[in-house]
Design a protein around this motif. Structure first.
Motif, mmCIF file in Angstrom:
data_model
loop_
_atom_site.group_PDB
_atom_site.id
_atom_site.type_symbol
_atom_site.label_atom_id
_atom_site.label_comp_id
_atom_site.label_asym_id
_atom_site.label_seq_id
_atom_site.Cartn_x
_atom_site.Cartn_y
_atom_site.Cartn_z
ATOM 1 N N UNK A 1 2.300 -11.681 -5.902
ATOM 2 C CA UNK A 1 1.757 -10.367 -5.552
ATOM 3 C C UNK A 1 0.517 -10.128 -6.405
ATOM 4 N N UNK A 2 -0.623 -9.872 -5.747
ATOM 5 C CA UNK A 2 -1.889 -9.792 -6.480
ATOM 6 C C UNK A 2 -2.636 -8.482 -6.199
ATOM 7 N N UNK A 3 -1.940 -7.503 -5.628
ATOM 8 C CA UNK A 3 -2.585 -6.240 -5.303
ATOM 9 C C UNK A 3 -2.107 -5.106 -6.191
ATOM 10 N N UNK A 4 -2.647 -3.901 -5.983
ATOM 11 C CA UNK A 4 -2.177 -2.729 -6.735
ATOM 12 C C UNK A 4 -0.760 -2.371 -6.315
ATOM 13 N N UNK A 5 0.039 -1.906 -7.255
ATOM 14 C CA UNK A 5 1.443 -1.595 -6.964
ATOM 15 C C UNK A 5 1.780 -0.183 -7.409
ATOM 16 N N UNK A 6 2.209 0.627 -6.434
ATOM 17 C CA UNK A 6 2.701 1.969 -6.744
ATOM 18 C C UNK A 6 4.158 1.865 -7.160
ATOM 19 N N UNK A 7 4.573 2.744 -8.048
ATOM 20 C CA UNK A 7 5.928 2.645 -8.581
ATOM 21 C C UNK A 7 6.992 2.792 -7.497
ATOM 22 N N UNK A 8 6.698 3.551 -6.442
ATOM 23 C CA UNK A 8 7.718 3.737 -5.401
ATOM 24 C C UNK A 8 7.887 2.502 -4.504
ATOM 25 N N UNK A 9 7.058 1.485 -4.717
ATOM 26 C CA UNK A 9 7.192 0.247 -3.947
ATOM 27 C C UNK A 9 7.537 -0.951 -4.833
ATOM 28 N N UNK A 10 7.850 -0.674 -6.071
ATOM 29 C CA UNK A 10 8.102 -1.768 -7.015
ATOM 30 C C UNK A 10 9.331 -2.592 -6.640
ATOM 31 N N UNK A 11 10.318 -1.965 -6.017
ATOM 32 C CA UNK A 11 11.539 -2.694 -5.674
ATOM 33 C C UNK A 11 11.250 -3.859 -4.716
ATOM 34 N N UNK A 12 10.308 -3.671 -3.807
ATOM 35 C CA UNK A 12 9.983 -4.729 -2.844
ATOM 36 C C UNK A 12 9.456 -5.962 -3.574
#
Length: 231
Positions: free
Chosen positions: A80-91
């Protein structure tokens, strides 16, 4: 018309030439094929040409691809090389092998807590805003050590090194300046954490300069898969 296999071969040749120019072994540099926005058929074509490491920028798109390919192409290594929002961290915690863009303690702790039991630790790189541009994600150089300490304390994460997206420029002197800063930062971090081994930097237009400054992983997208409207 060149095929994806042709373009992968060209990229590998460029890596080989760049490593030879600075007396490095080409096996020290991993080619990460950036497959964001590309169809699954293109990933399969690259896989059939021998490519195993793929990078995705978008969480849900990446999840769909991982799930679609997990049975027949289980040896793909997903980054994974993009920006990550905390609400999508589980994915990302559930489906990816690597996370290159870690820059917040909160996200690190969520990824650690959400990593499924029995799954290997998530391999992570700290994203550094080496150009200190306000529009870019990443920690500044002085914040790297503190975040590395947090990551090192989390059992479901493994700190592998640093990642950066330098200034988009054709100015070789500026490229060298920024890559040299990251190389120095990596050396400092390695003195604290001897097991780190990854310096993720360099794309199509600055691959040779990145390798000259110690890159161990280059991220190539369009030069392999073609423009975004690839069929």
């Amino acid at each position: 018309m060149t095929t994806i296999a042709d373009r992968i071969s060209i990229a590998q040749s460029q890596i080989a030439q760049a490593t030879q120019n600075c007396s490095r072994n080409s096996e020290e540099v991993t080619l990460l094929a950036v497959s964001k926005t590309k169809p699954i058929s293109a990933i399969i074509e690259a896989y059939q040409a021998g490519q195993r490491c793929f990078g995705e920028n978008y969480v849900q798109e990446g999840e769909e691809k991982v799930l679609a390919l997990k049975d027949d192409y289980c040896d793909i290594e997903w980054h994974f090389i993009g920006p990550l929002q905390s609400n999508k961290s589980r994915i990302v915690a559930d489906h990816f092998d690597w996370m290159h863009t870690l820059s917040r303690e909160k996200i690190a702790k969520r990824l650690n807590d959400q990593r499924p039991a029995g799954k290997a630790p998530l391999q992570v790189c700290i994203q550094v805003n080496i150009s200190e541009e306000a529009s870019k994600s990443g920690v500044i150089a002085t914040e790297v050590s503190a975040l590395a300490k947090v990551i090192a304390s989390l059992p479901n994460l493994t700190l592998r090194g640093l990642m950066a997206i330098p200034t988009a420029t054709s100015d070789i002197a500026l490229q060298r300046q920024e890559f040299a800063k990251l190389q120095q930062l990596f050396a400092q971090l390695k003195s604290q954490y001897p097991d780190i081994d990854t310096l993720s930097m360099g794309m199509s237009n600055d691959l040779a300069v990145a390798i000259e400054h110690g890159s161990t992983m280059v991220r190539i997208g369009t030069a392999i898969f073609g423009a975004r409207d690839y069929p």
